[in-house]
Design a protein around this motif. Structure first.
Motif, PDB file in Angstrom:
ATOM      1  N   ASP A 335       0.819  -1.219   0.000  1.00 50.11           N
ATOM      2  CA  ASP A 335       0.000   0.000   0.000  1.00 50.11           C
ATOM      3  C   ASP A 335       0.851   1.267   0.000  1.00 50.11           C
ATOM      4  O   ASP A 335       0.354   2.349  -0.329  1.00 50.11           O
ATOM      5  CB  ASP A 335      -0.944   0.008   1.206  1.00 50.11           C
ATOM      6  N   GLN A 336       2.118   1.149   0.379  1.00 47.02           N
ATOM      7  CA  GLN A 336       3.011   2.307   0.391  1.00 47.02           C
ATOM      8  C   GLN A 336       4.127   2.155  -0.651  1.00 47.02           C
ATOM      9  O   GLN A 336       5.215   2.698  -0.503  1.00 47.02           O
ATOM     10  CB  GLN A 336       3.657   2.473   1.776  1.00 47.02           C
ATOM     11  N   TRP A 337       3.844   1.406  -1.724  1.00 47.40           N
ATOM     12  CA  TRP A 337       4.903   1.096  -2.689  1.00 47.40           C
ATOM     13  C   TRP A 337       5.491   2.356  -3.329  1.00 47.40           C
ATOM     14  O   TRP A 337       6.694   2.422  -3.579  1.00 47.40           O
ATOM     15  CB  TRP A 337       4.399   0.159  -3.770  1.00 47.40           C
ATOM     16  N   GLU A 338       4.678   3.351  -3.581  1.00 44.83           N
ATOM     17  CA  GLU A 338       5.196   4.567  -4.205  1.00 44.83           C
ATOM     18  C   GLU A 338       6.250   5.229  -3.318  1.00 44.83           C
ATOM     19  O   GLU A 338       7.259   5.748  -3.816  1.00 44.83           O
ATOM     20  CB  GLU A 338       4.053   5.537  -4.511  1.00 44.83           C
ATOM     21  N   ASP A 339       6.025   5.212  -2.001  1.00 48.65           N
ATOM     22  CA  ASP A 339       7.024   5.772  -1.082  1.00 48.65           C
ATOM     23  C   ASP A 339       8.290   4.933  -1.082  1.00 48.65           C
ATOM     24  O   ASP A 339       9.409   5.473  -1.046  1.00 48.65           O
ATOM     25  CB  ASP A 339       6.450   5.860   0.335  1.00 48.65           C
ATOM     26  N   VAL A 340       8.121   3.609  -1.110  1.00 50.59           N
ATOM     27  CA  VAL A 340       9.288   2.716  -1.143  1.00 50.59           C
ATOM     28  C   VAL A 340      10.087   2.950  -2.409  1.00 50.59           C
ATOM     29  O   VAL A 340      11.324   3.038  -2.385  1.00 50.59           O
ATOM     30  CB  VAL A 340       8.842   1.240  -1.052  1.00 50.59           C
TER      31      VAL A 340
END
Length: 371
Positions: A335-340
């Motif tokens: 769910d936080q892949w863009e931040d990763v």
């Protein structure tokens, strides 16, 4: 008892779909417009006066969905539509910005649709691309078939697009095409960039000049031609034909840091040498390879920065690689892949092997004065 061909349709009662265009129109009730590029068989009398047995026409209709618009277009033609020849689906950028999942869903479910049809985006109206004859003497649907055969790299068909949309990263890439006026009479079809879609909606357009670098970092490039400037001397440089590329993507998670290492081995040959260096010299060939590596490293860094900091989208589809190698860890950050992705350490390791000098070993440039 002989049944015969009870469900046969005469060819004169068929219209062959060659291309489909999707646009918006200013109609609150029926906002979607579908344009069909059709080939319809001519009558015997008309065929005798024409160089082609088919008439190429376009039919457009509006509707509140793709399904209703296409049904209205079918009724408007007065013929049965044959979809087996359809090779192109063109979607305007305005439609793509709102989202194309419904459009793709229709063509994926439609039993007569062709999953191999190529999907394109355009900043123009898709209707215009289907209406305008090109300088090649073909309608755009025919030219698109030639374009997809000649233009290397990203040319997503419907089946491939479905795969990208359903990947864990939910990021898809679609070629952007446009029409340009070469002069007062000729109109040329051109590849102008790559549309980046997130969850089916257009978010950015990668410039055409970064097309090959994108494929390199995705591990999908097969060949390329690159110009390498000489950083030491202005107006000097050389061109290489990269005829073989070996790429390996190595995802890694180390001390909480997500790392992607892209290993690239490029086999190349000289296409042009506009320097005073001799291509046959071993030492100078090392210099050529170093210049190629440094120049491409700079271009890769620019594209990585563009992806991570400017558009903040995983255009390299590294999510799929990490999911395959670290499924449990990926589930925790899905769910936080863009931040990763924005904080990922992307490393590019290159090796250049220039193996061929072409038919001429010496440089065409005369030695510099003083040497």
């Amino acid at each position: 008892m002989l049944t015969g061909c009870w469900d046969a349709v005469e060819i004169n009662d068929l219209s062959l779909v060659q291309g489909v265009g999707i646009d918006f129109v200013e109609d609150e009730k029926f906002p979607l417009q579908v344009t069909l590029g059709l080939m319809t068989p001519l009558s015997s009398a008309a065929e005798s006066q024409s160089s082609s047995p088919f008439e190429v026409t376009t039919v457009k209709e509006t509707g509140d969905s793709i399904a209703t618009a296409i049904q209205k277009a079918r009724i408007n033609t007065g013929n049965e539509l044959f979809w087996g020849n359809n090779d192109s689906l063109i979607i305007s950028g305005a439609v793509a910005e709102k989202g194309i999942l419904g459009i793709i869903d229709y063509f994926a479910r439609f039993p007569e649709a062709v999953l191999r049809q190529k999907v394109f985006l355009t900043s123009k109206r898709a209707e215009d691309l289907l209406n305008i004859s090109s300088s090649h003497g073909k309608k755009v649907p025919d030219l698109l078939q030639s374009f997809t055969r000649l233009e290397p790299g990203l040319a997503s068909n419907l089946l491939e697009l479905l795969g990208m949309i359903n990947d864990v990263g939910e990021t898809a890439l679609i070629p952007y095409i446009d029409l340009f006026e070469a002069n007062d009479k000729d109109i040329v079809l051109s590849f102008s960039g790559i549309g980046v879609l997130k969850k089916g909606a257009l978010k950015a357009v990668i410039p055409q000049k970064q097309h090959d670098e994108l494929l390199w970092l995705r591990g999908e490039l097969n060949s390329s031609v690159v110009y390498i400037p000489n950083p030491q001397k202005e107006k000097e440089g050389f061109s290489l034909h990269v005829y073989s590329v070996e790429s390996t993507l190595k995802p890694e998670i180390k001390n909480g840091q997500w790392i992607m290492t892209v290993e690239i081995i490029n086999h190349a040959e000289f296409y042009q040498n506009e320097t005073y260096l001799k291509t046959i010299s071993y030492q100078e060939k090392e210099t050529f390879q170093t210049m190629a590596r440094n120049e491409m490293q700079k271009r890769f860094a620019e594209l990585i920065q563009y992806a991570q900091q400017d558009i903040k989208l995983d255009i390299f589809q590294y999510a799929e690689e990490f999911y395959n190698h670290y499924p449990k860890e990926f589930k925790n950050v899905e769910d936080q892949w863009e931040d990763v992705f924005q904080n990922m350490d992307i490393r590019v390791e290159q090796k250049w092997i220039i193996e061929r000098t072409g038919l001429m070993n010496e440089t065409s440039f005369p030695p510099e004065r003083g040497e």
